[in-house]
Write an enzyme that holds these catalytic residues in place. Structure first.
Site, PDB file in Angstrom:
ATOM      1  N   GLY A 128       0.865  -1.172   0.000  1.00  0.00           N
ATOM      2  CA  GLY A 128       0.000   0.000   0.000  1.00  0.00           C
ATOM      3  C   GLY A 128       0.903   1.223   0.000  1.00  0.00           C
ATOM      4  N   CYS A 144      -8.311  20.916  19.250  1.00  0.00           N
ATOM      5  CA  CYS A 144      -8.308  21.292  20.656  1.00  0.00           C
ATOM      6  C   CYS A 144      -7.725  20.194  21.533  1.00  0.00           C
ATOM      7  CB  CYS A 144      -9.755  21.567  21.050  1.00  0.00           C
ATOM      8  SG  CYS A 144      -9.893  23.087  21.919  1.00  0.00           S
ATOM      9  N   GLU A 145      -6.536  19.742  21.222  1.00  0.00           N
ATOM     10  CA  GLU A 145      -5.839  18.739  22.037  1.00  0.00           C
ATOM     11  C   GLU A 145      -4.335  19.013  21.941  1.00  0.00           C
ATOM     12  OE1 GLU A 145      -6.784  14.610  21.939  1.00  0.00           O
ATOM     13  OE2 GLU A 145      -8.835  14.950  21.255  1.00  0.00           O
ATOM     14  N   TYR A 191      -2.411   6.082   4.158  1.00  0.00           N
ATOM     15  CA  TYR A 191      -2.951   6.230   5.503  1.00  0.00           C
ATOM     16  C   TYR A 191      -3.031   7.714   5.891  1.00  0.00           C
ATOM     17  CZ  TYR A 191      -1.502   1.427   5.034  1.00  0.00           C
ATOM     18  OH  TYR A 191      -1.321   0.170   4.537  1.00  0.00           O
TER      19      TYR A 191
HETATM   20  N1  LLP Z   1      -1.830  -6.520   3.233  1.00  0.00           N
HETATM   21  C1  LLP Z   1      -2.471  -6.623   4.405  1.00  0.00           C
HETATM   22  C2  LLP Z   1      -3.189  -7.869   4.720  1.00  0.00           C
HETATM   23  C3  LLP Z   1      -2.454  -5.562   5.326  1.00  0.00           C
HETATM   24  O1  LLP Z   1      -3.080  -5.681   6.488  1.00  0.00           O
HETATM   25  C4  LLP Z   1      -1.765  -4.377   5.004  1.00  0.00           C
HETATM   26  C5  LLP Z   1      -1.723  -3.238   5.948  1.00  0.00           C
HETATM   27  C6  LLP Z   1      -1.127  -4.296   3.741  1.00  0.00           C
HETATM   28  C7  LLP Z   1      -1.172  -5.398   2.892  1.00  0.00           C
HETATM   29  C8  LLP Z   1      -0.401  -3.079   3.276  1.00  0.00           C
HETATM   30  O2  LLP Z   1       0.649  -2.687   4.091  1.00  0.00           O
HETATM   31  P1  LLP Z   1       1.663  -1.570   3.563  1.00  0.00           P
HETATM   32  O3  LLP Z   1       2.318  -2.097   2.310  1.00  0.00           O
HETATM   33  O4  LLP Z   1       0.892  -0.328   3.251  1.00  0.00           O
HETATM   34  O5  LLP Z   1       2.608  -1.374   4.670  1.00  0.00           O
HETATM   35  N2  LLP Z   1      -2.191   2.842   9.458  1.00  0.00           N
HETATM   36  C9  LLP Z   1      -0.838   2.348   9.518  1.00  0.00           C
HETATM   37  C10 LLP Z   1      -0.621   1.164   8.607  1.00  0.00           C
HETATM   38  C11 LLP Z   1      -1.560   0.015   8.865  1.00  0.00           C
HETATM   39  C12 LLP Z   1      -1.424  -1.083   7.856  1.00  0.00           C
HETATM   40  C13 LLP Z   1      -2.429  -2.143   8.020  1.00  0.00           C
HETATM   41  N3  LLP Z   1      -2.296  -3.215   7.074  1.00  0.00           N
HETATM   42  C14 LLP Z   1       0.119   3.490   9.204  1.00  0.00           C
HETATM   43  O6  LLP Z   1      -0.327   4.629   9.005  1.00  0.00           O
HETATM   44  O7  LLP Z   1       1.335   3.301   9.171  1.00  0.00           O
END
Ligand code: LLP
Length: 437
Positions: A293, A361-362, A390
């Site tokens: 992602g 406001c935090e 994200y």
């Molecule tokens: N595949 C699965 C099954 C996942 O759960 C995730 C991410 C991805 C692929 C993609 O991961 P990436 O390549 O983007 O690292 N909110 C957090 C990241 C949470 C990711 C959750 N799962 C942040 O802002 O760093």
């Protein structure tokens, strides 16, 4: 890599004293669309996709990149990736629905949910979307729903938890005995045996060990364990796999002192070893899949924000801006670093240390702590980098602040791809009961 190259690698550059993204003037964009605003660079998304695809192709052409939609569900971003040949990894029915709306075919999608409800299964089965299960217990319900809908049980996959996790924050590490995801080694044979018993004909396997992995050696142990597990599985149950999925997690350099992920090492650890394992299992068919992602979308977006307050409390300097943790939650939620730079090249001014503070406001609404920047002035603009994964998707309307617009830059043109929310939007789903009218 020096700082100018580091910026250039993200398609950012100062021209005539102003920061440009993909050749577009950030100050003009901020004035035209208002702030805060997310700006998305189409060519960088395409570039990242092509680079990763080439690396995978160079070792094993039978591969498929599934963009992890949870990072960014902008329809434009999905359409850009679709046109490059990407598939999608979805974590919810809402994401599957969005991908189908963007034009994806069911066969482009893997639905890796967790804590699936019957409605989730129903939607997936009705739409012929592959389900990647997260618990043996879910199999029975999924099989029953196939029967109820009169659908053939074709392909099934399980998320395996290889116990070696990694990630930029404890909340983004997704493998280990204490972690809620996937099935552990000792349940894998049982899971696939049961799936066979329920009449599923084809099989895939999957892992995702965590998110924000900038050191490819962090994949090392998990990949070894995973390949060992599936070699044993294939041997014991005499099954072949349609695909072997290594998940996402590929990190990006958020800090100027960080270099990009070494894709050659990633290839050695993930792609080369998996190819060897697949050959060892005597299988020809399985495609290897990866689900990045962040790697594909993070660096392609910046947030433009205007400075409204320079506050010196006699102890600390704050640069107050109109973006906050409602716009980008990562610094507050994970303590994540996002590089913040001035849209105006102002190196002739003296250096100062600022906390870049949002309007929420935090006290936790700090987008950047103790950042050294050349002296800033009220009404100038800043760019918050690497916000394409994200970022918008985790934004909120907390403090009744409408979510911002998104603008796409392509071939030197800028176009609005998401309108900013309005105050009216914030209220639109509320119903006032009669007695309060
Ligand atoms: N595949 C699965 C099954 C996942 O759960 C995730 C991410 C991805 C692929 C993609 O991961 P990436 O390549 O983007 O690292 N909110 C957090 C990241 C949470 C990711 C959750 N799962 C942040 O802002 O760093």
């Amino acid at each position: 890599m020096n700082y100018q190259e580091w910026l250039k690698n993200k398609d950012l550059e100062y021209q005539n004293g102003v920061l440009h993204i993909a050749g577009a003037n950030t100050i003009d964009l901020a004035k035209k669309y208002g702030t805060p605003v997310y700006v998305i660079n189409e060519r960088l998304i395409r570039e990242r996709y092509k680079t990763l695809k080439q690396v995978l192709d160079s070792e094993n052409k039978n591969n498929q990149i599934h963009f992890a939609v949870k990072a960014n569900t902008s329809l434009s971003v999905l359409k850009i990736l679709l046109s490059e040949g990407a598939g999608f990894d979805c974590s919810s029915v809402g994401e599957v629905h969005t991908c189908l709306k963007a034009g994806a075919k069911p066969e482009h999608i893997i639905y890796t949910g967790n804590m699936f409800t019957n409605d989730d299964f129903k939607f997936a089965v009705e739409n012929d979307v592959l389900v990647n299960l997260d618990s043996i217990s879910q199999l029975k319900r999924l099989a029953r729903i196939h029967d109820e809908l009169g659908k053939e049980k074709k392909i099934i996959s399980f998320r395996i938890n290889p116990e070696f996790g990694a990630g930029h924050h404890v909340h983004t590490i997704t493998a280990g005995k204490e972690i809620k995801f996937g099935i552990l080694d000792n349940q894998v044979i049982e899971a696939y045996l049961k799936a066979k018993g329920f009449g599923f004909k084809q099989f895939g396997t999957h892992i995702h060990i965590g998110s924000g992995i900038i050191n490819p050696y962090d994949y090392d142990k998990a990949i070894d364990k995973y390949l060992g597990i599936i070699i044993n599985l294939a041997d014991t149950l005499d099954i072949t796999f349609e695909f072997v999925d290594f998940g996402g997690g590929l990190g990006i350099p958020y800090r100027p002192e960080e270099d990009p992920l070494d894709l050659e090492v990633y290839k050695e650890i993930v792609v080369k070893r998996s190819k060897e394992a697949i050959e060892k299992m005597g299988m020809e068919k399985p495609a290897i899949k990866v689900e990045p992602g962040r790697y594909l979308s993070a660096e392609a977006s910046i947030i433009l924000t205007q400075i409204n307050t320079i506050k010196n409390n006699g102890y600390k300097l704050f640069a107050g801006v109109d973006a906050g943790f409602n716009t980008l939650i990562r610094p507050t939620m994970y303590g994540s670093y996002h590089h913040i730079i001035s849209c105006l090249q102002n190196e002739d001014r003296k250096e100062m240390k600022y906390d870049i503070a949002g309007p929420i406001c935090e006290s936790g609404d700090i987008l950047g702590k103790e950042r050294t920047l050349h002296e800033l002035q009220e009404e100038e603009y800043l760019a918050i980098l690497d916000s394409g994964a994200y970022g918008f998707i985790m934004s909120s309307s907390y403090n009744s602040r409408p979510r911002p617009a998104e603008v796409l830059i392509n071939n030197g043109e800028d176009m609005l791809v998401r309108e900013a929310e309005t105050y009216k939007d914030l209220l639109k789903s509320q119903i006032i009961p009669d007695h309060l009218k």
